[in-house]
Design an enzyme around this catalytic site. Structure first.
Site, PDB file in Angstrom:
ATOM      1  N   TYR A 109       0.837  -1.206   0.000  1.00  0.00           N
ATOM      2  CA  TYR A 109       0.000   0.000   0.000  1.00  0.00           C
ATOM      3  C   TYR A 109       0.874   1.260   0.000  1.00  0.00           C
ATOM      4  O   TYR A 109       0.674   2.182  -0.815  1.00  0.00           O
ATOM      5  CB  TYR A 109      -0.912  -0.027   1.226  1.00  0.00           C
ATOM      6  CG  TYR A 109      -1.780   1.196   1.381  1.00  0.00           C
ATOM      7  CD1 TYR A 109      -2.924   1.368   0.611  1.00  0.00           C
ATOM      8  CD2 TYR A 109      -1.452   2.195   2.303  1.00  0.00           C
ATOM      9  CE1 TYR A 109      -3.727   2.497   0.753  1.00  0.00           C
ATOM     10  CE2 TYR A 109      -2.241   3.321   2.450  1.00  0.00           C
ATOM     11  CZ  TYR A 109      -3.380   3.464   1.669  1.00  0.00           C
ATOM     12  OH  TYR A 109      -4.163   4.587   1.809  1.00  0.00           O
ATOM     13  N   ILE A 114      -8.740   9.120   8.392  1.00  0.00           N
ATOM     14  CA  ILE A 114     -10.039   9.725   8.125  1.00  0.00           C
ATOM     15  C   ILE A 114     -11.113   8.687   8.461  1.00  0.00           C
ATOM     16  O   ILE A 114     -10.989   7.518   8.066  1.00  0.00           O
ATOM     17  CB  ILE A 114     -10.149  10.112   6.626  1.00  0.00           C
ATOM     18  CG1 ILE A 114      -8.956  10.975   6.187  1.00  0.00           C
ATOM     19  CG2 ILE A 114     -11.484  10.798   6.353  1.00  0.00           C
ATOM     20  CD1 ILE A 114      -8.796  12.289   6.921  1.00  0.00           C
TER      21      ILE A 114
HETATM   22  P1  NAP Z   1     -13.321   2.744   1.116  1.00  0.00           P
HETATM   23  O1  NAP Z   1     -14.203   3.358   2.140  1.00  0.00           O
HETATM   24  O2  NAP Z   1     -12.992   1.307   1.183  1.00  0.00           O
HETATM   25  O3  NAP Z   1     -13.991   3.059  -0.322  1.00  0.00           O
HETATM   26  C1  NAP Z   1     -13.344   2.633  -1.500  1.00  0.00           C
HETATM   27  C2  NAP Z   1     -14.129   3.076  -2.710  1.00  0.00           C
HETATM   28  O4  NAP Z   1     -13.392   2.709  -3.880  1.00  0.00           O
HETATM   29  C3  NAP Z   1     -15.484   2.408  -2.834  1.00  0.00           C
HETATM   30  O5  NAP Z   1     -16.379   3.287  -3.487  1.00  0.00           O
HETATM   31  C4  NAP Z   1     -15.188   1.201  -3.746  1.00  0.00           C
HETATM   32  O6  NAP Z   1     -16.385   0.763  -4.388  1.00  0.00           O
HETATM   33  C5  NAP Z   1     -14.180   1.844  -4.692  1.00  0.00           C
HETATM   34  N1  NAP Z   1     -13.263   0.901  -5.355  1.00  0.00           N
HETATM   35  C6  NAP Z   1     -12.445  -0.010  -4.783  1.00  0.00           C
HETATM   36  N2  NAP Z   1     -11.782  -0.699  -5.731  1.00  0.00           N
HETATM   37  C7  NAP Z   1     -12.169  -0.184  -6.934  1.00  0.00           C
HETATM   38  C8  NAP Z   1     -11.857  -0.471  -8.285  1.00  0.00           C
HETATM   39  N3  NAP Z   1     -10.992  -1.447  -8.618  1.00  0.00           N
HETATM   40  N4  NAP Z   1     -12.448   0.248  -9.249  1.00  0.00           N
HETATM   41  C9  NAP Z   1     -13.353   1.220  -8.958  1.00  0.00           C
HETATM   42  N5  NAP Z   1     -13.689   1.542  -7.691  1.00  0.00           N
HETATM   43  C10 NAP Z   1     -13.105   0.837  -6.688  1.00  0.00           C
HETATM   44  O7  NAP Z   1     -11.905   3.490   1.043  1.00  0.00           O
HETATM   45  P2  NAP Z   1     -11.453   4.895   1.661  1.00  0.00           P
HETATM   46  O8  NAP Z   1     -10.955   4.679   3.023  1.00  0.00           O
HETATM   47  O9  NAP Z   1     -12.475   5.924   1.401  1.00  0.00           O
HETATM   48  O10 NAP Z   1     -10.175   5.202   0.736  1.00  0.00           O
HETATM   49  C11 NAP Z   1     -10.302   5.949  -0.451  1.00  0.00           C
HETATM   50  C12 NAP Z   1      -8.941   6.456  -0.861  1.00  0.00           C
HETATM   51  O11 NAP Z   1      -8.396   7.226   0.203  1.00  0.00           O
HETATM   52  C13 NAP Z   1      -7.945   5.355  -1.172  1.00  0.00           C
HETATM   53  O12 NAP Z   1      -7.147   5.737  -2.271  1.00  0.00           O
HETATM   54  C14 NAP Z   1      -7.111   5.281   0.097  1.00  0.00           C
HETATM   55  O13 NAP Z   1      -5.817   4.819  -0.159  1.00  0.00           O
HETATM   56  C15 NAP Z   1      -7.101   6.732   0.519  1.00  0.00           C
HETATM   57  N6  NAP Z   1      -6.814   6.948   1.939  1.00  0.00           N
HETATM   58  C16 NAP Z   1      -7.730   6.600   2.906  1.00  0.00           C
HETATM   59  C17 NAP Z   1      -7.447   6.884   4.246  1.00  0.00           C
HETATM   60  C18 NAP Z   1      -8.432   6.636   5.346  1.00  0.00           C
HETATM   61  O14 NAP Z   1      -8.168   6.993   6.484  1.00  0.00           O
HETATM   62  N7  NAP Z   1      -9.580   6.049   5.065  1.00  0.00           N
HETATM   63  C19 NAP Z   1      -6.218   7.465   4.592  1.00  0.00           C
HETATM   64  C20 NAP Z   1      -5.313   7.769   3.581  1.00  0.00           C
HETATM   65  C21 NAP Z   1      -5.630   7.523   2.262  1.00  0.00           C
HETATM   66  P3  NAP Z   1     -16.488  -0.715  -5.069  1.00  0.00           P
HETATM   67  O15 NAP Z   1     -15.901  -1.682  -4.088  1.00  0.00           O
HETATM   68  O16 NAP Z   1     -17.951  -0.909  -5.332  1.00  0.00           O
HETATM   69  O17 NAP Z   1     -15.718  -0.634  -6.338  1.00  0.00           O
END
Ligand code: NAP
Length: 256
Positions: A154, A187
């Site tokens: 990651y 987040i």
């Molecule tokens: P999340 O709640 O798991 O949501 C992920 C989203 O991406 C969902 O809408 C999922 O829908 C979609 N997705 C996953 N694989 C996909 C694919 N192959 N094609 C199209 N859509 C896809 O994740 P999150 O925590 O919001 O994270 C979102 C971004 O923020 C990521 O890039 C992550 O690295 C970054 N981030 C998150 C945090 C945090 O604290 N949460 C911190 C730093 C960075 P489907 O499964 O239906 O496709």
């Protein structure tokens, strides 16, 4: 107030939940026309309905270039073009290097890093035609600044996004397109909640502002980078982490 987003066509990948949904909501609330993209069609459609404001949804997989091309074409047809791409979709399965398989590695890099390249490439023909072409990547503090056991693949993908961004910044500048990245700390999302209460409590303790971020915090940073007012900023990053990456030791936090 940033007024330059109203009526703009915005693609947000990974927008059916979590940070992507927060980004999409911020843009929709500003009057942008938002395409909610995720693999799960029903969740994406439900999210678009929740926003109203003309938001639409499209089922596409960021690892599948053909589906992204179809999504970009459909967005351009529905909204008259694409002005802004928020390449946000990402996954964060937790596995330490000794147990990590080569396929585990490819899956994460394929989604988080190659998925950014494919998303930009699919939207580029339309972004080139915009007078406000913007790309905003969702990276992370994990990888570019910090490390965490279980997230070697990651972290590599999140650092790789910034390497991709810096060359894309130079290549896209001739079209007036900017590309920047937001680097979230911890987040509150459904995905993060799955990591458990202990993880969340430890994280809060390590953050100077003593709270986790909310998805709109990332949306607001993306909104600024996508605005007309940010036209002279490209190839840059904004860390949104409540100060988490600043203290040089635990003692520095405790002495405050
Ligand atoms: P999340 O709640 O798991 O949501 C992920 C989203 O991406 C969902 O809408 C999922 O829908 C979609 N997705 C996953 N694989 C996909 C694919 N192959 N094609 C199209 N859509 C896809 O994740 P999150 O925590 O919001 O994270 C979102 C971004 O923020 C990521 O890039 C992550 O690295 C970054 N981030 C998150 C945090 C945090 O604290 N949460 C911190 C730093 C960075 P489907 O499964 O239906 O496709």
């Amino acid at each position: 107030m940033l007024t330059s987003i109203k009526g703009r066509s915005v693609v947000v990948t990974g927008a059916s939940k979590g940070i992507g949904k927060g980004i999409a909501r911020v843009f929709a609330n500003q009057g942008a026309r938002v395409m909610v993209v995720a693999r799960g069609a029903e969740a994406a459609a439900a999210t678009a309905r929740e926003f109203g404001n003309g938001a639409q949804s499209y089922s596409a997989d960021v690892t599948d270039f053909a589906s992204l091309q179809a999504m970009a074409k459909a967005t351009a047809e529905a909204f008259g073009g694409i002005d802004i791409l928020c390449a946000n979709a990402g996954i964060f399965p937790h596995v330490k290097i000794e147990e990590m398989s080569p396929d585990d590695w490819d899956h994460v890099l394929g989604t988080n890093l190659k998925g950014n390249f494919l998303s930009v490439k699919a939207c580029l023909p339309y972004l080139k035609k915009s007078d406000q072409g913007r790309v905003v990547l969702t990276s992370s503090i994990t990888g570019p600044i910090t490390g965490f056991p279980g997230w070697a693949h990651y972290g590599a993908s999140k650092s790789g996004q910034l390497g991709f961004m810096r060359t894309a910044c130079i290549e896209l500048a001739k079209y007036g397109i900017t590309i920047n990245a937001v680097m979230p700390g911890n987040i509150i999302t459904e995905g993060l909640e799955d990591l458990g209460e202990d993880y969340l409590a430890t994280m809060v303790a390590s953050i100077p502002l003593k709270k986790l971020g909310v998805v709109e915090d990332i949306g607001n940073a993306a909104l600024f980078l996508a605005s007309k007012e940010a036209h002279y900023i490209t190839g840059q990053t904004i860390v949104v982490d409540g100060g988490q990456t600043v203290p040089e030791s635990l003692e520095a936090l405790e002495q405050a």
